[in-house]
Design a protein around this motif. Structure first.
Motif, PDB file in Angstrom:
ATOM      1  N   THR A  30       3.249  -4.125   9.652  1.00  0.00           N
ATOM      2  CA  THR A  30       3.366  -3.287   8.663  1.00  0.00           C
ATOM      3  C   THR A  30       4.789  -3.211   8.112  1.00  0.00           C
ATOM      4  N   ARG A  31       5.661  -3.344   8.743  1.00  0.00           N
ATOM      5  CA  ARG A  31       7.124  -3.202   8.269  1.00  0.00           C
ATOM      6  C   ARG A  31       7.216  -4.438   7.557  1.00  0.00           C
ATOM      7  N   ALA A  32       6.754  -5.780   8.030  1.00  0.00           N
ATOM      8  CA  ALA A  32       6.880  -6.928   7.317  1.00  0.00           C
ATOM      9  C   ALA A  32       6.371  -6.807   5.591  1.00  0.00           C
ATOM     10  N   ALA A  33       5.079  -6.461   5.977  1.00  0.00           N
ATOM     11  CA  ALA A  33       4.328  -6.012   4.567  1.00  0.00           C
ATOM     12  C   ALA A  33       4.901  -5.259   3.824  1.00  0.00           C
ATOM     13  N   GLN A  34       5.628  -4.184   4.082  1.00  0.00           N
ATOM     14  CA  GLN A  34       6.559  -3.255   3.299  1.00  0.00           C
ATOM     15  C   GLN A  34       7.531  -3.971   2.726  1.00  0.00           C
ATOM     16  N   VAL A  35       8.087  -4.750   3.567  1.00  0.00           N
ATOM     17  CA  VAL A  35       9.456  -5.442   2.913  1.00  0.00           C
ATOM     18  C   VAL A  35       8.909  -6.455   1.894  1.00  0.00           C
ATOM     19  N   TYR A  36       7.770  -7.072   2.311  1.00  0.00           N
ATOM     20  CA  TYR A  36       7.292  -8.187   1.271  1.00  0.00           C
ATOM     21  C   TYR A  36       7.054  -7.725  -0.010  1.00  0.00           C
ATOM     22  N   TYR A  37       6.484  -6.287   0.125  1.00  0.00           N
ATOM     23  CA  TYR A  37       6.037  -5.601  -1.144  1.00  0.00           C
ATOM     24  C   TYR A  37       7.484  -5.271  -2.034  1.00  0.00           C
ATOM     25  N   ARG A  38       8.269  -4.664  -1.138  1.00  0.00           N
ATOM     26  CA  ARG A  38       9.541  -4.326  -1.890  1.00  0.00           C
ATOM     27  C   ARG A  38      10.451  -5.279  -2.650  1.00  0.00           C
ATOM     28  N   LEU A  39      10.230  -6.737  -1.815  1.00  0.00           N
ATOM     29  CA  LEU A  39      10.854  -7.744  -2.480  1.00  0.00           C
ATOM     30  C   LEU A  39      10.044  -8.606  -3.965  1.00  0.00           C
ATOM     31  N   PHE A  40       8.684  -8.313  -3.601  1.00  0.00           N
ATOM     32  CA  PHE A  40       7.889  -9.065  -4.643  1.00  0.00           C
ATOM     33  C   PHE A  40       6.650  -8.283  -4.907  1.00  0.00           C
ATOM     34  N   PRO A  41       6.934  -7.009  -5.780  1.00  0.00           N
ATOM     35  CA  PRO A  41       5.918  -6.015  -5.949  1.00  0.00           C
ATOM     36  C   PRO A  41       4.924  -6.803  -7.184  1.00  0.00           C
ATOM     37  N   ASP A  42       5.349  -7.626  -7.936  1.00  0.00           N
ATOM     38  CA  ASP A  42       4.347  -8.273  -8.679  1.00  0.00           C
ATOM     39  C   ASP A  42       3.293  -9.212  -8.303  1.00  0.00           C
ATOM     40  N   ARG A  43       3.751  -9.626  -7.123  1.00  0.00           N
ATOM     41  CA  ARG A  43       2.798 -10.674  -6.211  1.00  0.00           C
ATOM     42  C   ARG A  43       1.743  -9.964  -5.708  1.00  0.00           C
ATOM     43  N   VAL A  44       1.727  -8.579  -5.537  1.00  0.00           N
ATOM     44  CA  VAL A  44       0.980  -7.923  -4.607  1.00  0.00           C
ATOM     45  C   VAL A  44      -0.429  -7.045  -5.411  1.00  0.00           C
ATOM     46  N   ARG A  45      -1.459  -7.421  -4.994  1.00  0.00           N
ATOM     47  CA  ARG A  45      -2.447  -6.692  -5.381  1.00  0.00           C
ATOM     48  C   ARG A  45      -2.801  -5.503  -4.549  1.00  0.00           C
ATOM     49  N   SER A  46      -3.007  -5.846  -3.262  1.00  0.00           N
ATOM     50  CA  SER A  46      -3.340  -4.885  -2.413  1.00  0.00           C
ATOM     51  C   SER A  46      -2.532  -4.595  -1.135  1.00  0.00           C
ATOM     52  N   ILE A  47      -2.331  -3.575  -0.449  1.00  0.00           N
ATOM     53  CA  ILE A  47      -1.699  -3.451   1.018  1.00  0.00           C
ATOM     54  C   ILE A  47      -2.785  -2.647   1.957  1.00  0.00           C
ATOM     55  N   VAL A  48      -2.740  -3.058   3.033  1.00  0.00           N
ATOM     56  CA  VAL A  48      -3.553  -2.326   4.033  1.00  0.00           C
ATOM     57  C   VAL A  48      -2.485  -2.358   5.283  1.00  0.00           C
ATOM     58  N   LEU A  49      -2.090  -1.155   5.807  1.00  0.00           N
ATOM     59  CA  LEU A  49      -1.109  -1.006   6.862  1.00  0.00           C
ATOM     60  C   LEU A  49      -1.925  -0.322   8.132  1.00  0.00           C
ATOM     61  N   ASP A  50      -2.014  -1.169   9.075  1.00  0.00           N
ATOM     62  CA  ASP A  50      -2.463  -0.823  10.175  1.00  0.00           C
ATOM     63  C   ASP A  50      -1.731  -0.335  11.551  1.00  0.00           C
ATOM     64  N   GLY A  51      -1.614   0.961  11.519  1.00  0.00           N
ATOM     65  CA  GLY A  51      -0.381   1.490  12.673  1.00  0.00           C
ATOM     66  C   GLY A  51       0.806   1.244  11.992  1.00  0.00           C
ATOM     67  N   VAL A  52       1.125   2.166  11.023  1.00  0.00           N
ATOM     68  CA  VAL A  52       2.501   1.990  10.392  1.00  0.00           C
ATOM     69  C   VAL A  52       3.471   2.169  10.982  1.00  0.00           C
ATOM     70  N   VAL A  53       4.477   1.285  10.683  1.00  0.00           N
ATOM     71  CA  VAL A  53       6.048   1.323  11.272  1.00  0.00           C
ATOM     72  C   VAL A  53       6.882   1.647  10.093  1.00  0.00           C
ATOM     73  N   PRO A  54       7.301   3.081   9.920  1.00  0.00           N
ATOM     74  CA  PRO A  54       8.056   3.218   8.796  1.00  0.00           C
ATOM     75  C   PRO A  54       9.406   2.314   8.792  1.00  0.00           C
ATOM     76  N   GLN A  55      10.264   2.119   7.604  1.00  0.00           N
ATOM     77  CA  GLN A  55      11.333   1.680   7.665  1.00  0.00           C
ATOM     78  C   GLN A  55      12.657   2.486   8.155  1.00  0.00           C
ATOM     79  N   THR A  56      12.268   3.623   8.394  1.00  0.00           N
ATOM     80  CA  THR A  56      13.389   4.469   8.817  1.00  0.00           C
ATOM     81  C   THR A  56      13.200   4.549  10.454  1.00  0.00           C
ATOM     82  N   LEU A  57      12.083   4.077  10.989  1.00  0.00           N
ATOM     83  CA  LEU A  57      11.781   4.087  12.462  1.00  0.00           C
ATOM     84  C   LEU A  57      12.362   3.076  13.241  1.00  0.00           C
ATOM     85  N   GLY A  58      13.605   3.533  14.283  1.00  0.00           N
ATOM     86  CA  GLY A  58      13.746   2.331  15.191  1.00  0.00           C
ATOM     87  C   GLY A  58      12.521   2.006  16.133  1.00  0.00           C
TER      88      GLY A  58
END
Length: 322
Positions: free
Chosen positions: A196-224
């Motif tokens: 889920t963290r990797a998917a968030q980073v991908y979306y942050r870098l390439f937002p125009d390339r993403v149609r939808s996102i499913v995050l299963d068991g979210v790991v926020p960017q701020t969490l160690g």
């Protein structure tokens, strides 16, 4: 009419199918039929596999190259949507191509109309894996905390790669390069746990390339990642045991499982016991110490699915009474 001509004509008549584009994209990565395996298990899925050459250090595009493993599971239906599902594995450290067969059944309907795109994140699977020297299972389980630092240092020194360039951000550029090489304009993202963290980073870098996102068991960017594992495991385990207490039949057969678990934790910490198990790959019978760390790991993995969670009251009861 030749069979080849018939296929081309069929592709022209059916929407969503472009044989020319598919072949050209496959040629770009040398895609060939392959079988994706889960190491140590009989699980497998058929697909198409290829390789993407990428610079290890993005700042030096003409420097050392590494090979990124790319796989595609073509849509099984007659008509495929143009935007595939990109699967981000967990860990960090799991490989997408080795994890997909485990979740393929749950996402079977998605694969009816969409390709599945799998990219082993650099350092995992077959993408220039960062593997430590092989340690026998018995030795690994006996290792204490004092040995952990020198073992980690020895591993680092043995790796013929620069770990500075095996970050999530750099890896997401690899995945987007695979998307582009295969000719996909947009993608749908599915990630579990670290994925889920990797998917968030991908979306942050390439937002125009993403149609939808499913995050299963979210790991926020701020969490160690990992800092809350023990706390959340306790909450999950005792919630399951509380549910047993609330069920008359479960409570009658396995009374006070929470109290029994606390007793087991204390006794194991004071005096570890020996257990006899089969080696997971060789089948060899081996005797191992069963202490607090092993018990915590066992409980953690048992808590990952409803089926194994349901076994906890029985296993704890048996361990405490037999």
């Amino acid at each position: 009419m030749t069979s080849r001509s018939a296929i081309w004509l069929l592709c022209l008549l059916l929407p969503g199918v472009s044989l020319a584009q598919d072949e050209q994209a496959g040629d770009a990565l040398g895609m060939e039929n392959c079988e994706l395996l889960v190491p140590g298990t009989p699980l497998s899925v058929r697909g198409q596999c290829g390789w993407l050459e990428r610079p290890e250090n993005p700042a030096e595009p003409d420097g050392r190259k590494i090979s990124i493993r790319v796989a595609r599971i073509p849509a099984r239906g007659r008509v495929a949507e143009p935007d595939p599902l990109v699967f981000f594995a967990g860990g960090p450290g799991q490989a997408a191509t080795e994890s997909w067969p485990i979740v393929a059944g749950a996402l079977r309907k998605v694969n009816e109309t969409r390709d599945i795109l799998l990219v082993d994140q650099r350092g995992t699977g077959q993408s220039n894996p960062l593997k430590c020297p092989q340690i026998e299972l018995e030795e690994a389980l006996l290792a204490d905390w004092d040995r952990l630092a020198p073992m980690t240092q020895a591993c680092l020194e043995s790796i013929d790669s620069d770990p500075r360039f095996y970050t999530t951000t750099i890896a997401m550029h690899d995945i987007d390069a695979a998307r582009e090489a295969l000719g996909y304009e947009q993608v749908n993202l599915y990630g579990g746990s670290y994925g889920t963290r990797a998917a968030q980073v991908y979306y942050r870098l390439f937002p125009d390339r993403v149609r939808s996102i499913v995050l299963d068991g979210v790991v926020p960017q701020t969490l160690g990642l990992g800092t809350e594992h023990a706390k959340k495991l306790d909450q999950a385990i005792y919630k399951v045991l509380k549910g047993c207490d609330a069920d008359p039949e479960c409570a009658e057969r396995f009374p006070d499982t929470a109290g029994k678990l606390r007793g087991l934790i204390r006794s194991i910490a004071e005096e570890p016991v020996e257990v006899t198990v089969e080696h997971p790959t060789t089948g060899k019978v081996m005797t191992l110490p069963f202490g607090s760390e092993v018990m915590s790991s066992a409980l953690r993995f048992l808590s990952y699915s409803p089926e194994t969670q349901a076994m906890l009251p029985m296993l704890i009861h048996e361990a405490a009474t037999e």
